[in-house]
Write a protein that holds these residues in place. Structure first.
Motif, PDB file in Angstrom:
ATOM      1  N   ILE A 204       0.793  -1.269   0.008  1.00 30.28           N
ATOM      2  CA  ILE A 204       0.170   0.084   0.003  1.00 30.28           C
ATOM      3  C   ILE A 204       0.821   1.328   0.054  1.00 30.28           C
ATOM      4  CG2 ILE A 204      -1.541   1.636   1.443  1.00 30.28           C
ATOM      5  CD1 ILE A 204      -3.120  -1.157   2.207  1.00 30.28           C
ATOM      6  N   ILE A 207       2.589   1.698  -3.324  1.00 27.70           N
ATOM      7  CA  ILE A 207       1.835   2.273  -4.379  1.00 27.70           C
ATOM      8  C   ILE A 207       1.705   3.790  -4.086  1.00 27.70           C
ATOM      9  CG2 ILE A 207      -0.546   2.008  -5.402  1.00 27.70           C
ATOM     10  CD1 ILE A 207      -0.750  -0.702  -4.790  1.00 27.70           C
ATOM     11  N   TYR A 208       1.354   4.130  -2.947  1.00 23.09           N
ATOM     12  CA  TYR A 208       1.174   5.532  -2.747  1.00 23.09           C
ATOM     13  C   TYR A 208       2.372   6.255  -3.092  1.00 23.09           C
ATOM     14  CZ  TYR A 208       0.531   9.853   0.404  1.00 23.09           C
ATOM     15  OH  TYR A 208       0.554  10.931   0.754  1.00 23.09           O
ATOM     16  N   VAL A 211       2.435   6.747  -6.638  1.00 24.06           N
ATOM     17  CA  VAL A 211       1.530   7.703  -7.044  1.00 24.06           C
ATOM     18  C   VAL A 211       1.915   9.195  -7.152  1.00 24.06           C
ATOM     19  CG1 VAL A 211      -0.919   8.627  -6.999  1.00 24.06           C
ATOM     20  CG2 VAL A 211      -0.574   6.108  -6.942  1.00 24.06           C
ATOM     21  N   CYS A 212       2.538   9.386  -5.946  1.00 17.86           N
ATOM     22  CA  CYS A 212       2.771  10.573  -5.599  1.00 17.86           C
ATOM     23  C   CYS A 212       4.002  10.992  -6.354  1.00 17.86           C
ATOM     24  CB  CYS A 212       3.274  10.759  -3.984  1.00 17.86           C
ATOM     25  SG  CYS A 212       1.725  10.733  -2.740  1.00 17.86           S
ATOM     26  N   VAL A 227      -2.538   5.691   5.029  1.00 13.92           N
ATOM     27  CA  VAL A 227      -2.931   5.923   3.741  1.00 13.92           C
ATOM     28  C   VAL A 227      -4.579   5.369   3.722  1.00 13.92           C
ATOM     29  CG1 VAL A 227      -2.588   4.877   1.330  1.00 13.92           C
ATOM     30  CG2 VAL A 227      -0.695   5.276   2.742  1.00 13.92           C
ATOM     31  N   ALA A 239      -3.982   9.025  -1.686  1.00 11.68           N
ATOM     32  CA  ALA A 239      -4.473   8.043  -0.936  1.00 11.68           C
ATOM     33  C   ALA A 239      -5.581   7.285  -1.389  1.00 11.68           C
ATOM     34  CB  ALA A 239      -4.442   8.118   0.607  1.00 11.68           C
ATOM     35  N   GLU A 241      -6.592   7.296  -4.664  1.00 11.72           N
ATOM     36  CA  GLU A 241      -6.305   6.512  -5.991  1.00 11.72           C
ATOM     37  C   GLU A 241      -5.304   5.232  -5.525  1.00 11.72           C
ATOM     38  OE1 GLU A 241      -4.052   7.100 -10.330  1.00 11.72           O
ATOM     39  OE2 GLU A 241      -3.532   8.703  -8.520  1.00 11.72           O
ATOM     40  N   THR A 242      -4.600   5.343  -4.514  1.00 14.70           N
ATOM     41  CA  THR A 242      -3.871   4.254  -4.014  1.00 14.70           C
ATOM     42  C   THR A 242      -4.849   3.042  -3.583  1.00 14.70           C
ATOM     43  OG1 THR A 242      -1.971   5.198  -3.185  1.00 14.70           O
ATOM     44  CG2 THR A 242      -2.366   3.339  -2.264  1.00 14.70           C
ATOM     45  N   PHE A 246      -5.020  -0.583  -5.660  1.00 14.42           N
ATOM     46  CA  PHE A 246      -4.958  -1.794  -4.894  1.00 14.42           C
ATOM     47  C   PHE A 246      -6.144  -2.639  -4.856  1.00 14.42           C
ATOM     48  CE2 PHE A 246      -5.256  -4.662  -1.146  1.00 14.42           C
ATOM     49  CZ  PHE A 246      -3.912  -4.620  -0.625  1.00 14.42           C
TER      50      PHE A 246
END
Length: 339
Positions: A204, A207-208, A211-212, A227, A239, A241-242, A246
């Motif tokens: 998680i 991915i976060y 994305v950032c 998150v 968060a 979108e994460t 997921f």
């Protein structure tokens, strides 16, 4: 066929689900009793499993177990069995003597989750999307938690046969344009992006952060709970979108394993994360990704998916096996120790 004495472990039986973060135990007095539950034990609080079991279980009950069935997060090889994501090393020969046990069986933790997939009823699972269970068809369990566990459950010769493995470490790759933007920023292990690099607690955060980085914004959140909390509170777009990604990636991998096992009996999501992100899994992204398997999308639409909502599903699976081991084809060779 093995005799009853070769298959059955003597009661009372201590059953345990030993994960990377927590250990859960229950005591089964006989084949008809409900398991007596004990408080969850953080693995980091004790130097060894022997100490944890003695202090937290055996010192707190007058019932002395004669045997133990332990499901552990790690491969079972030899007489010293390290946990994959924790510091304990399980030594069954020493446990027989130290804890005064006559019989110990050690299996993979996701074998226990697979057993639970056959044992749990409707009250202990929530269905996500369409599909109907075919009673004697294969099943699959995926468990995002500290790591990513995967196991199959095959029905053959009138028995349920759990199929453990390291399915959480299969490769994953980008499919969408958004994936292509995010993928270069994902943390890898020796150049690989495996399922476990995305679909667990640290996944998680992975991915976060990606994305950032893809959006050129600071990654202010540093742990999985932060998150997911920000995602459901709507306070951090990255968060949100994460968690959506997921669910998408989990759907993709779940669909892959459904095809591998032809899991017309269902795909079951276990572990700590699916229950916590149920609102996200109820949204369309998970099932869309699960079913998007051309040329077999119609097949996947017929396969049901579930989140296990039982708080100790693995113990339920172990208890079902302990009561009637002949209903399950659990391999014992090299995994059973007797005094």
């Amino acid at each position: 066929m093995a005799s009853a004495s070769d298959v059955h472990l003597p009661f009372p039986i201590l059953i345990g689900d030993i994960g990377g973060t927590n250990a859960r135990f229950a005591l089964l007095l006989d084949a008809f009793a409900e398991p007596k539950q004990f408080p969850v034990i953080p693995t980091g609080d004790f130097a060894s499993i022997d100490e944890a079991m003695q202090v937290s279980i055996l010192d707190k009950t007058s019932v002395r177990p004669r045997s133990a069935i332990l499901a552990i997060a790690g491969p079972i090889q030899g007489d010293a069995i390290p946990l994959t994501n924790a510091g304990w090393v399980i030594r069954p020969k020493e446990m027989l003597k130290n804890l005064d046990l006559a019989d110990i069986l050690v299996i993979n933790d996701f074998e226990a989750q697979a057993l639970a997939a056959a044992a749990l009823g409707d009250a202990d699972r929530e269905q996500i999307g369409p599909g109907t269970i075919r009673p004697a068809a294969s099943r699959v369990v995926l468990g995002p938690g500290t790591g990513l566990g995967v196991a199959g459950l095959v029905h053959a010769l009138h028995s349920w046969l759990p199929v453990p493995g390291e399915g959480g470490h299969v490769d994953m790759g980008p499919r969408s344009a958004r994936d292509e933007a995010i993928w270069p920023h994902l943390e890898t292990i020796e150049g690989r992006i495996s399922g476990e690099q995305l679909l667990c607690g640290r996944g998680i955060v992975n991915i976060y952060n990606a994305v950032c980085a893809a959006d050129g914004r600071p990654a202010d959140l540093t742990d999985p709970a932060a998150v997911t909390g920000a995602a459901f509170a709507g306070t951090d777009p990255a968060a949100s979108e994460t968690v959506s990604l997921f669910a998408t990636y989990l759907g993709r991998l779940a669909g892959d394993f459904a095809l591998i096992f032809m899991a017309r009996g269902g795909v079951f999501l276990a572990g700590g994360i699916p229950f916590k992100i149920l609102p996200a899994l109820r949204k369309p992204e998970f099932r869309i990704a699960f079913e998007d398997k051309a040329p077999h999308s119609a097949l996947l639409k017929s396969v049901p998916t579930f989140v296990m909502t039982h708080p100790k599903a693995a113990l339920s699976g172990l208890a079902a096996f302990a009561r009637a081991p002949r209903n399950f084809g659990v391999a014992m060779e090299g995994r059973r120790w007797r005094s």
